[in-house]
Design an enzyme around this catalytic site. Structure first.
Site, PDB file in Angstrom:
ATOM      1  N   GLU A 272       0.875  -1.178   0.000  1.00 12.89           N
ATOM      2  CA  GLU A 272       0.000   0.000   0.000  1.00 12.89           C
ATOM      3  C   GLU A 272       0.904   1.217   0.000  1.00 12.89           C
ATOM      4  O   GLU A 272       1.641   1.473   0.946  1.00 12.89           O
ATOM      5  CB  GLU A 272      -0.917   0.001   1.222  1.00 12.89           C
ATOM      6  N   CYS A 306      -2.455   7.915   3.637  1.00 14.14           N
ATOM      7  CA  CYS A 306      -2.319   7.535   2.223  1.00 14.14           C
ATOM      8  C   CYS A 306      -3.582   7.838   1.434  1.00 14.14           C
ATOM      9  O   CYS A 306      -3.514   8.154   0.255  1.00 14.14           O
ATOM     10  CB  CYS A 306      -1.925   6.068   2.111  1.00 14.14           C
TER      11      CYS A 306
END
Ligand code: NAD
Length: 535
Positions: A272, A306
């Site tokens: 990720e 993120c």
């Protein structure tokens, strides 16, 4: 373990007004937590508190040889763990759920102190761990029980698909969500029958250690989760070199290095990585809701998330009224290092993150962008505070146009038609998260299907997908590989194994049939099966 005054220093009633406030952890607790780290180097590394710059703890550093030791210990523990009935493994997760909620005050103190985020953003981590623990605890059988599939001879070939644990899963977790990124990916790995070798980020290790300690209190066998600590290019690389699967969260640059190394060993990896996440405000949007959602999604954890939003595209027809609401709400935000729920935003994690934010805003301003609001560091609040910042007139050639800022900075643009808005949302190399505000859910979903991002939130910024732990979460393009959460998040940690049991007839000509006759009979059967089998 609650924070208490550091030696000779008083804790002010309101730390916001005394940036020199210091705290200290109980040294006995720190010793107990750090004793879990596998380390023979004799070296230590200090972590410091972003709110004040004060040292937090000194932790033993591991070597590549320590990672080999940790992996061997994990491998031994995994062999017996894989024989523990699934219900017992699931019960451990449900006990963790309760412990995390019961001990949340200590967890929140630690998260805030190590990462510098506000308490309300820290609470997202507590809630996320609890939801993940409950979800996997309650769905263990659905995801992991052997399943039946159709065999080559229907009725005569029985197929069972088993889910075999990979063995030892390596987890390299980041500093921005130090509690949930340390724990949540590992919960699925453990439930699936794996052991873990984990390197928490060097800036936020104590939060991670505290979480693993809670997991031990919830019933996890001692050696099943091994901790190592130290520089990523040494200790992180050694994890990739020794474990059977790697779960990495961090920058795209490092993710690429991890993927290359994992490919050399033919092991799987989920990554990720970064994002430059867009939000679309359509002309039929509820503008109050859109402005409120934008503030939460752009400035959560000071933008060090993120999936937080860094680009907002607003329909021409509603640009001014949206901006008025968005800027008003942004300017009303309270920055503070208070260990309570009074702050709307905390600070950045490090001088390096602050430098990036300052560079992105100054570069944009120097090249002609307008700072609509914010745009200044706030040393009066604490050394790493920066104002929530809204920019307009950002163009290609400015760093913040396409590079991830990972800070409280958002660029706002106008659009005149929705096709163009989708194209601009798809600009650049990232594809993590997107948001669409519209009163027409069906229209939002139609546009979502054209957006190349792993998650799309309609009338929310990121929380609806992040909190929906039954759904997959991760990035397309340079934002990553694989998914966390949901069935996808646990199936990455198992190898599917198909077991066929052939009954009565073998796969060969029978009753003296020639090979040619067998082929003709099979051909006829295949034709009949195609006609008969309509899904
Ligand atoms: P990074 O990618 O350098 O580090 C992330 C983790 O990987 C750390 O624990 C680090 O020790 C480890 N690491 C570093 N080099 C490694 C290697 N060669 N092999 C294995 N592990 C290694 O990220 P960072 O320096 O902490 O932050 C820089 C940028 O990364 C941020 O500005 C942000 O853009 C991005 N980031 C993204 C996330 C996310 O949630 N996707 C989290 C943190 C950082």
């Amino acid at each position: 373990m609650t924070l208490h005054p550091g030696a000779g220093t008083a804790v002010p009633a309101d730390p916001e007004h005394d940036p020199t406030a210091t705290y200290a952890l109980d040294p006995a607790v720190v010793r107990r937590l750090t004793s879990r780290i596998v380390s023979t180097t004799g070296e230590a590394q200090k972590s410091t508190a972003p709110f004040t710059g004060q040292p937090i703890a000194s932790l033993p550093v591991s070597s590549p040889a320590d990672v080999v030791t940790a992996t061997a210990q994990a491998r031994a523990a995994q062999r017996s763990w894989a024989t523990v009935p699934l219900d017992l493994r699931a019960r451990m997760l449900l006990r963790l759920h309760d412990l995390v909620l019961d001990r949340q005050d200590e967890i929140l103190d630690l998260i805030q102190w190590e990462s510098g985020k506000s308490r309300k953003h820290a609470f997202e981590e507590v809630a996320h761990v609890a939801m993940t623990a409950r979800y996997y605890g309650r769905t263990a059988h659905r995801h992991l029980a052997p399943s039946r599939r159709m065999g080559v001879y229907p009725g005569l070939t029985r197929i069972d698909v088993n889910r075999i644990p990979r063995g030892v899963v390596g987890i390299i977790s980041p500093w921005n969500y130090p509690f949930t990124m340390a724990l949540s990916d590992g919960l699925a790995a453990l439930l699936a029958g794996n052991a873990v070798v984990h390197k928490p980020d060097s800036q936020t290790p104590v939060t991670a250690l505290f979480g693993i300690d809670l997991l031990t209190q919830a019933g996890m066998p001692g050696d099943l989760w091994q901790l190592v600590y130290g520089p990523g290019d040494v200790v992180g690389s050694a994890i990739v070199d020794n474990t059977d699967y790697v779960c990495f969260t961090g920058s795209t640059r490092t993710g690429r290095a991890v993927a290359t190394r994992a490919a050399e060993r033919l092991i799987g990896a989920s990554l990720e990585l970064g994002g430059k996440n867009p939000m679309l405000v359509l002309r039929d949007a509820d503008l109050d809701r859109a402005a409120e959602g934008a503030v939460r999604a752009c400035f959560s954890s000071a933008g060090q998330l993120c999936v937080s939003l860094e680009r907002v595209y607003v329909a021409d027809q509603v640009f001014e009224p949206f901006m008025k609401r968005f800027v008003q709400r942004t300017e009303a935000m309270k920055l503070s290092s208070a260990f309570d729920y009074s702050a709307d935003m905390g600070c950045l994690i490090s001088q390096a993150q602050l430098d990036t934010v300052v560079h992105h805003v100054d570069d944009a301003r120097d090249k002609g962008a307008t700072v609509v609001t914010g745009g200044r560091p706030r040393p009066d609040v604490g050394p790493l505070f920066y104002e929530p910042t809204v920019l307009s007139g950002v163009r290609p050639g400015m760093s913040c146009f396409s590079d991830e800022t990972f800070g409280p900075v958002v660029s706002v643009y106008r659009f005149s038609d929705e096709r163009e808005a989708v194209e601009r949302a798809n600009d650049g190399q990232y594809g993590l998260n997107a948001s669409i505000f519209t009163r027409d859910g069906a229209r939002g979903r139609r546009l979502a299907s054209q957006i190349r991002c792993g998650t799309v939130n309609i009338n929310e910024g990121y929380g609806a997908t992040f909190g929906s732990v039954d759904s997959p979460m991760g990035g397309m393009r340079d934002s990553g590989l694989g998914r966390r959460q949901g069935a996808e998040g646990i199936h990455r940690y198992v190898e599917p194994q198909a077991v066929a049991t052939q009954r009565l007839l073998s796969l060969r000509p029978v009753l003296g049939m020639s090979q040619e006759r067998y082929a003709r009979t099979l051909t006829t059967t295949l034709r009949l099966l195609k006609k008969a089998h309509r899904p």
